[in-house]
Design a protein around this motif. Structure first.
Motif, PDB file in Angstrom:
ATOM      1  N   ALA A 102       0.855  -1.201   0.000  1.00  0.00           N
ATOM      2  CA  ALA A 102       0.000   0.000   0.000  1.00  0.00           C
ATOM      3  C   ALA A 102       0.887   1.246   0.000  1.00  0.00           C
ATOM      4  CB  ALA A 102      -0.904   0.014   1.220  1.00  0.00           C
ATOM      5  N   VAL A 103       0.710   2.085  -0.987  1.00  0.00           N
ATOM      6  CA  VAL A 103       1.541   3.286  -1.100  1.00  0.00           C
ATOM      7  C   VAL A 103       1.365   4.186   0.122  1.00  0.00           C
ATOM      8  CG1 VAL A 103       1.992   5.346  -2.497  1.00  0.00           C
ATOM      9  CG2 VAL A 103       1.475   3.168  -3.613  1.00  0.00           C
ATOM     10  N   GLY A 138      18.458   4.265  -9.293  1.00  0.00           N
ATOM     11  CA  GLY A 138      17.536   3.552 -10.159  1.00  0.00           C
ATOM     12  C   GLY A 138      16.404   4.482 -10.555  1.00  0.00           C
ATOM     13  N   ALA A 139      15.874   4.318 -11.737  1.00  0.00           N
ATOM     14  CA  ALA A 139      14.747   5.130 -12.194  1.00  0.00           C
ATOM     15  C   ALA A 139      13.458   4.674 -11.496  1.00  0.00           C
ATOM     16  CB  ALA A 139      14.601   5.024 -13.709  1.00  0.00           C
ATOM     17  N   PRO A 140      12.419   5.509 -11.506  1.00  0.00           N
ATOM     18  CA  PRO A 140      11.186   5.156 -10.783  1.00  0.00           C
ATOM     19  C   PRO A 140      10.609   3.785 -11.144  1.00  0.00           C
ATOM     20  CG  PRO A 140      11.123   7.458 -11.426  1.00  0.00           C
ATOM     21  CD  PRO A 140      12.357   6.878 -12.059  1.00  0.00           C
ATOM     22  N   PHE A 141      10.527   3.457 -12.434  1.00  0.00           N
ATOM     23  CA  PHE A 141       9.925   2.177 -12.809  1.00  0.00           C
ATOM     24  C   PHE A 141      10.764   0.997 -12.318  1.00  0.00           C
ATOM     25  CE2 PHE A 141       9.518  -1.470 -15.679  1.00  0.00           C
ATOM     26  CZ  PHE A 141       8.181  -1.772 -15.471  1.00  0.00           C
ATOM     27  N   THR A 142      12.066   1.119 -12.414  1.00  0.00           N
ATOM     28  CA  THR A 142      12.931   0.028 -11.967  1.00  0.00           C
ATOM     29  C   THR A 142      12.767  -0.220 -10.472  1.00  0.00           C
ATOM     30  OG1 THR A 142      14.524   0.330 -13.747  1.00  0.00           O
ATOM     31  CG2 THR A 142      15.341  -0.675 -11.716  1.00  0.00           C
ATOM     32  N   LEU A 143      12.718   0.841  -9.682  1.00  0.00           N
ATOM     33  CA  LEU A 143      12.523   0.668  -8.239  1.00  0.00           C
ATOM     34  C   LEU A 143      11.121   0.145  -7.933  1.00  0.00           C
ATOM     35  CD1 LEU A 143      14.345   3.719  -6.636  1.00  0.00           C
ATOM     36  CD2 LEU A 143      15.222   1.460  -7.237  1.00  0.00           C
ATOM     37  N   ALA A 144      10.122   0.661  -8.635  1.00  0.00           N
ATOM     38  CA  ALA A 144       8.758   0.166  -8.436  1.00  0.00           C
ATOM     39  C   ALA A 144       8.674  -1.328  -8.738  1.00  0.00           C
ATOM     40  CB  ALA A 144       7.783   0.944  -9.317  1.00  0.00           C
ATOM     41  N   SER A 145       9.359  -1.768  -9.787  1.00  0.00           N
ATOM     42  CA  SER A 145       9.350  -3.181 -10.167  1.00  0.00           C
ATOM     43  C   SER A 145       9.936  -4.056  -9.062  1.00  0.00           C
ATOM     44  CB  SER A 145      10.143  -3.380 -11.462  1.00  0.00           C
ATOM     45  OG  SER A 145       9.562  -2.672 -12.524  1.00  0.00           O
ATOM     46  N   TYR A 146      11.049  -3.630  -8.504  1.00  0.00           N
ATOM     47  CA  TYR A 146      11.643  -4.391  -7.405  1.00  0.00           C
ATOM     48  C   TYR A 146      10.703  -4.440  -6.205  1.00  0.00           C
ATOM     49  CZ  TYR A 146      16.359  -5.290  -9.173  1.00  0.00           C
ATOM     50  OH  TYR A 146      17.438  -5.772  -9.870  1.00  0.00           O
ATOM     51  N   MET A 147      10.052  -3.324  -5.910  1.00  0.00           N
ATOM     52  CA  MET A 147       9.137  -3.292  -4.770  1.00  0.00           C
ATOM     53  C   MET A 147       7.958  -4.235  -4.967  1.00  0.00           C
ATOM     54  SD  MET A 147       9.099   0.810  -3.955  1.00  0.00           S
ATOM     55  CE  MET A 147       7.831   0.656  -2.674  1.00  0.00           C
ATOM     56  N   ASN A 158       3.907  -9.525 -12.099  1.00  0.00           N
ATOM     57  CA  ASN A 158       3.230  -8.857 -10.982  1.00  0.00           C
ATOM     58  C   ASN A 158       3.233  -7.344 -11.146  1.00  0.00           C
ATOM     59  OD1 ASN A 158       2.727 -11.318  -9.665  1.00  0.00           O
ATOM     60  ND2 ASN A 158       4.748 -11.291  -8.704  1.00  0.00           N
ATOM     61  N   THR A 159       4.345  -6.827 -11.646  1.00  0.00           N
ATOM     62  CA  THR A 159       4.439  -5.383 -11.873  1.00  0.00           C
ATOM     63  C   THR A 159       3.426  -4.939 -12.915  1.00  0.00           C
ATOM     64  OG1 THR A 159       6.802  -5.455 -11.359  1.00  0.00           O
ATOM     65  CG2 THR A 159       6.002  -3.520 -12.541  1.00  0.00           C
ATOM     66  N   LYS A 160       3.314  -5.701 -13.976  1.00  0.00           N
ATOM     67  CA  LYS A 160       2.374  -5.332 -15.043  1.00  0.00           C
ATOM     68  C   LYS A 160       0.934  -5.418 -14.553  1.00  0.00           C
ATOM     69  CE  LYS A 160       5.529  -6.902 -18.663  1.00  0.00           C
ATOM     70  NZ  LYS A 160       5.770  -7.894 -19.731  1.00  0.00           N
ATOM     71  N   GLU A 169      -3.048   3.501  -8.009  1.00  0.00           N
ATOM     72  CA  GLU A 169      -2.054   3.197  -6.977  1.00  0.00           C
ATOM     73  C   GLU A 169      -0.638   3.144  -7.563  1.00  0.00           C
ATOM     74  OE1 GLU A 169      -1.680   1.745  -2.725  1.00  0.00           O
ATOM     75  OE2 GLU A 169      -2.956   3.083  -3.891  1.00  0.00           O
ATOM     76  N   PHE A 170      -0.530   2.559  -8.760  1.00  0.00           N
ATOM     77  CA  PHE A 170       0.784   2.477  -9.395  1.00  0.00           C
ATOM     78  C   PHE A 170       1.321   3.874  -9.703  1.00  0.00           C
ATOM     79  CE2 PHE A 170       3.637   2.296 -13.032  1.00  0.00           C
ATOM     80  CZ  PHE A 170       4.524   1.294 -12.645  1.00  0.00           C
ATOM     81  N   LYS A 171       0.483   4.717 -10.247  1.00  0.00           N
ATOM     82  CA  LYS A 171       0.938   6.068 -10.592  1.00  0.00           C
ATOM     83  C   LYS A 171       1.263   6.868  -9.346  1.00  0.00           C
ATOM     84  CE  LYS A 171      -1.221   6.281 -15.144  1.00  0.00           C
ATOM     85  NZ  LYS A 171      -2.218   6.926 -16.036  1.00  0.00           N
ATOM     86  N   ARG A 172       0.550   6.623  -8.258  1.00  0.00           N
ATOM     87  CA  ARG A 172       0.882   7.284  -6.993  1.00  0.00           C
ATOM     88  C   ARG A 172       2.246   6.814  -6.500  1.00  0.00           C
ATOM     89  NH1 ARG A 172       2.196  10.855  -4.300  1.00  0.00           N
ATOM     90  NH2 ARG A 172       1.920  10.910  -2.044  1.00  0.00           N
TER      91      ARG A 172
END
Length: 338
Positions: A102-103, A138-147, A158-160, A169-172
């Motif tokens: 949860a963001v 790391g760029a935002p998408f790369t870090l988001a993917s790891y999270m 899962n990221t997709k 939620e993803f954009k937040r």
């Protein structure tokens, strides 16, 4: 200014006598000296946080390879701990991350929690004045993917699904990461980094439409905010480069670092941006003759006389031979621009 400012002149598209060279993951397990230093810490994350050891590791490629820039030794996942994400590295398995998903549960980023990174930059600069120092994130998408994945992934499914099914939620999350990375990289610049590099390591798993909607706006915003906050040159590295090169060129990044899917001899004519890259890393498993041939083929095909930085299309691997990496660096440094 460092004595060797070749890479800075290349980024400014000023006259240079040869193309500068540094390599992603240039300090790593393929070096016995790295392995000896790594053995002094119980885990990889504590190794990254040990300023004395991180400075020594950062300097190894300058001392042993003679590269034209030092990139600080750290890891792209380091700032996530300050958001409340549990980060650990398991031997032989790589990173593991845990958070609630949860963001709203993420903490507000405090750049002081990464003070050791800025100290590494200051200490590396103090230890040598030969070449520029590169800070990174790391760029935002790369870090988001790891999270979201909690680890590396073969398909980032899962990221997709998070991205498609929980779009708001993803954009937040991406907005939180933009704020985090802006503060983190500005502090690196203030500590004395001469260049900054942003790593978008997993964009090659995305379609163009998904990159355009879910990734590019946040990269563009982050880079624009960084350029408003600091005059330190910024390099944007992104995988799947041939699919997104025209979009990346629209950002305010000073240079675009591309993978081997891009024909640099063609794009160097088309693109106004400084380019970095893009030898296929697997070439370093080949014979010495092949390594020389491939490197010189790339260099001779470069139509520019500046505005280009030699690098790999991705990072060095742990099982590569040090002698072959040294051969590559020496080959590039011996090549003179006509």
């Amino acid at each position: 200014m460092p004595k060797n400012d070749l890479i800075l002149r290349a980024v400014r598209q000023e006259p240079i006598e040869r193309f500068p060279v540094w390599l992603m993951r240039q300090a790593g397990r393929y070096m016995k000296e790295y392995r000896e230093l790594r053995a002094r810490e119980e885990n990889f994350l504590s190794f990254c946080k040990n300023v004395d050891l991180a400075v020594k590791v950062s300097l190894l490629p300058l001392e042993l390879l003679g590269v034209d820039a030092v990139i600080i030794f750290s890891d792209i996942l380091v700032p996530l701990e300050a958001l409340g994400v549990k980060v650990e590295f398991l031997e032989g398995e790589g990173p593991r991350l845990e958070w609630s998903g949860a963001v709203s549960d993420l903490k507000r980023y405090d750049p002081e929690e990464n003070a050791f990174v800025y100290e590494i930059i200051r200490r590396v600069k103090k230890a040598q004045d030969e070449v520029p120092v590169i800070g990174f994130a790391g760029a935002p998408f790369t870090l988001a993917s790891y999270m979201i994945e909690g680890r590396s992934s073969r398909d980032f499914r899962n990221t997709k699904l998070f991205m498609w099914d929980r779009e708001y939620e993803f954009k937040r999350l991406m907005e939180v990461l933009v704020d985090t990375l802006h503060a983190y990289l500005v502090r690196q610049a203030e500590a004395g980094a001469n260049l900054l590099q942003l790593f978008d390591s997993w964009t090659n798993y995305l379609s163009r439409s998904d990159y355009e909607e879910f990734v590019f706006p946040y990269v563009e915003e982050l880079i624009e905010r960084l350029k408003d906050s600091t005059d330190v040159p910024l390099i944007y590295f992104f995988k799947g480069s041939s699919s997104f090169l025209d979009l990346a060129e629209q950002t305010k990044a000073d240079a675009l670092s591309v993978d081997w899917s891009v024909d640099l001899s063609l794009e160097a004519v088309r693109r106004r941006k400084v380019l970095q890259g893009n030898l296929e890393p697997s070439v370093l498993y080949a014979s010495d003759e092949t390594i020389r041939f491939k490197a010189l083929e790339l260099l001779r095909g470069m139509p520019r006389k500046t505005g280009y930085i030699f690098n790999l299309g991705h990072g060095l691997a742990p099982d590569m031979e040090f002698e072959k990496v040294k051969l590559l660096v020496d080959t590039v440094k011996d090549y003179r621009i006509n």
